[in-house]
Scaffold this motif. Sequence first.
Motif, PDB file in Angstrom:
ATOM      1  N   MET A   1       0.835  -1.210   0.000  1.00  0.00           N
ATOM      2  CA  MET A   1       0.000   0.000   0.000  1.00  0.00           C
ATOM      3  C   MET A   1       0.861   1.247   0.000  1.00  0.00           C
ATOM      4  O   MET A   1       1.929   1.286   0.609  1.00  0.00           O
ATOM      5  CB  MET A   1      -0.904  -0.003   1.239  1.00  0.00           C
ATOM      6  N   GLN A  53      -3.567   0.865  -6.217  1.00  0.00           N
ATOM      7  CA  GLN A  53      -3.861  -0.526  -5.869  1.00  0.00           C
ATOM      8  C   GLN A  53      -5.353  -0.801  -5.739  1.00  0.00           C
ATOM      9  O   GLN A  53      -5.760  -1.940  -5.529  1.00  0.00           O
ATOM     10  CB  GLN A  53      -3.151  -0.909  -4.566  1.00  0.00           C
ATOM     11  N   SER A  54      -6.176   0.243  -5.870  1.00  0.00           N
ATOM     12  CA  SER A  54      -7.624   0.043  -5.712  1.00  0.00           C
ATOM     13  C   SER A  54      -8.197  -0.668  -6.933  1.00  0.00           C
ATOM     14  O   SER A  54      -7.724  -0.470  -8.064  1.00  0.00           O
ATOM     15  CB  SER A  54      -8.330   1.385  -5.523  1.00  0.00           C
ATOM     16  N   PRO A  55      -9.209  -1.515  -6.735  1.00  0.00           N
ATOM     17  CA  PRO A  55      -9.846  -2.209  -7.865  1.00  0.00           C
ATOM     18  C   PRO A  55     -10.336  -1.241  -8.935  1.00  0.00           C
ATOM     19  O   PRO A  55     -10.258  -1.526 -10.126  1.00  0.00           O
ATOM     20  CB  PRO A  55     -11.008  -2.955  -7.198  1.00  0.00           C
ATOM     21  N   GLU A 193      -7.444   1.685   4.804  1.00  0.00           N
ATOM     22  CA  GLU A 193      -7.285   0.559   3.884  1.00  0.00           C
ATOM     23  C   GLU A 193      -8.632  -0.044   3.508  1.00  0.00           C
ATOM     24  O   GLU A 193      -8.834  -0.453   2.366  1.00  0.00           O
ATOM     25  CB  GLU A 193      -6.380  -0.508   4.506  1.00  0.00           C
ATOM     26  N   MET A 194      -9.559  -0.106   4.454  1.00  0.00           N
ATOM     27  CA  MET A 194     -10.891  -0.634   4.150  1.00  0.00           C
ATOM     28  C   MET A 194     -11.592   0.240   3.115  1.00  0.00           C
ATOM     29  O   MET A 194     -12.273  -0.265   2.225  1.00  0.00           O
ATOM     30  CB  MET A 194     -11.735  -0.724   5.423  1.00  0.00           C
ATOM     31  N   ILE A 196     -10.010   2.298   0.875  1.00  0.00           N
ATOM     32  CA  ILE A 196      -9.260   2.162  -0.380  1.00  0.00           C
ATOM     33  C   ILE A 196      -9.598   0.858  -1.086  1.00  0.00           C
ATOM     34  O   ILE A 196      -9.752   0.814  -2.311  1.00  0.00           O
ATOM     35  CB  ILE A 196      -7.747   2.246  -0.111  1.00  0.00           C
ATOM     36  N   ASN A 197      -9.731  -0.225  -0.319  1.00  0.00           N
ATOM     37  CA  ASN A 197     -10.031  -1.542  -0.885  1.00  0.00           C
ATOM     38  C   ASN A 197     -11.513  -1.741  -1.185  1.00  0.00           C
ATOM     39  O   ASN A 197     -11.942  -2.834  -1.546  1.00  0.00           O
ATOM     40  CB  ASN A 197      -9.544  -2.648   0.064  1.00  0.00           C
ATOM     41  N   GLU A 198     -12.290  -0.665  -0.977  1.00  0.00           N
ATOM     42  CA  GLU A 198     -13.718  -0.663  -1.293  1.00  0.00           C
ATOM     43  C   GLU A 198     -14.505  -1.688  -0.464  1.00  0.00           C
ATOM     44  O   GLU A 198     -15.492  -2.256  -0.922  1.00  0.00           O
ATOM     45  CB  GLU A 198     -13.936  -0.890  -2.797  1.00  0.00           C
ATOM     46  N   GLU A 199     -14.055  -1.885   0.778  1.00  0.00           N
ATOM     47  CA  GLU A 199     -14.790  -2.760   1.690  1.00  0.00           C
ATOM     48  C   GLU A 199     -15.847  -1.975   2.463  1.00  0.00           C
ATOM     49  O   GLU A 199     -16.757  -2.565   3.045  1.00  0.00           O
ATOM     50  CB  GLU A 199     -13.803  -3.426   2.663  1.00  0.00           C
ATOM     51  N   ARG A 234     -18.726  -6.067   0.691  1.00  0.00           N
ATOM     52  CA  ARG A 234     -18.678  -4.710   1.233  1.00  0.00           C
ATOM     53  C   ARG A 234     -19.667  -4.546   2.371  1.00  0.00           C
ATOM     54  O   ARG A 234     -20.732  -5.161   2.376  1.00  0.00           O
ATOM     55  CB  ARG A 234     -18.989  -3.699   0.129  1.00  0.00           C
TER      56      ARG A 234
END
Length: 311
Positions: A1, A53-55, A193-194, A196-199, A234
């Motif tokens: 990251m 790094q995001s989808p 991070e959650m 950014i990772n689209e969670e 998500r």
Amino acid sequence: MNDQKSFEEFELVLVPGSRKAAAKSAGAGSRDLWQIPRDKIRIIPNFNPRMKQSPRYIKRVRVLADSMKSEGFYQSEPIEVYVARMDGEDVYMLTDGHRRLDAYDLATSEGEALGPIPAVPCAEGTTLEDLTFGFVQHNNNREELTPYELGITVKRLVSYNVDKEAICKRLDISPSYHDALLLLVGAERRVREMVINEEVVAADAIEVLRKHGAKAFEVLQAALAKAQAVGKARVSRSLLPHVAFKRSVEKAAPNMFATLREVRSDPAFASIEPTLREKLVAMLADLDKLEADANTNAAEATNEAQQALVA
């Protein structure tokens, strides 16, 4: 990251170079746009706040690369460069078009020959603050920065001593959203991070940060575990504890209202401690008014509907 600190503390001293000399030394074509060889374009580390790094970012670069393979690099979508003087030479520093350049690199790595890249130079006298505001405006015309990426940019502008009013005006955001974005980028790494990772969507993360503070990650992680248990990737808003509690209260409200009325009708009601009894009386009065207003509104709506049918 990516290290968030490197984005927040991004600094660059801009020393303008000669645009004519830079074009000549790079062998850039003049045509309607400058045509710059890829190896002459430099990336400014950490200037671009997008999370690579995001989808979302990865998908967009893939789409652009496939487009370039079939259509080439659109001349109508040039990159923007700042001509700077570095190490005794005039160089091209990318200031807008990072995803297009990443897509170019991806396409060429897969064997596509794309040639020089269309570019336009920044206006003379452009400052780092101008580049930062311009980056947001250019990107929002194509695909808006995510709230987290915008938050990084806002925090960077704050570090440049740009005042809040100016930031809000030039980025077209409200003062409250300005503060919410700073809250998000100031959250602990795991919460960021959650996002950014689209969670979890940024708005929900901000709401949880406001309500739960230091415990925000634990709350979000528990909600994510519940989502994943039913096959979702998500956090849905309904799984956040304060939202779930509010819905439960709303569902139980009619029974609670009925029970309170029974308590008021009970002979023992008069013996309740006076202060508490006054609170219950006030609460019931509010509920009686809400019910009366609801009945009045329902009756008016029925009358209007009947009149419309007659008309």
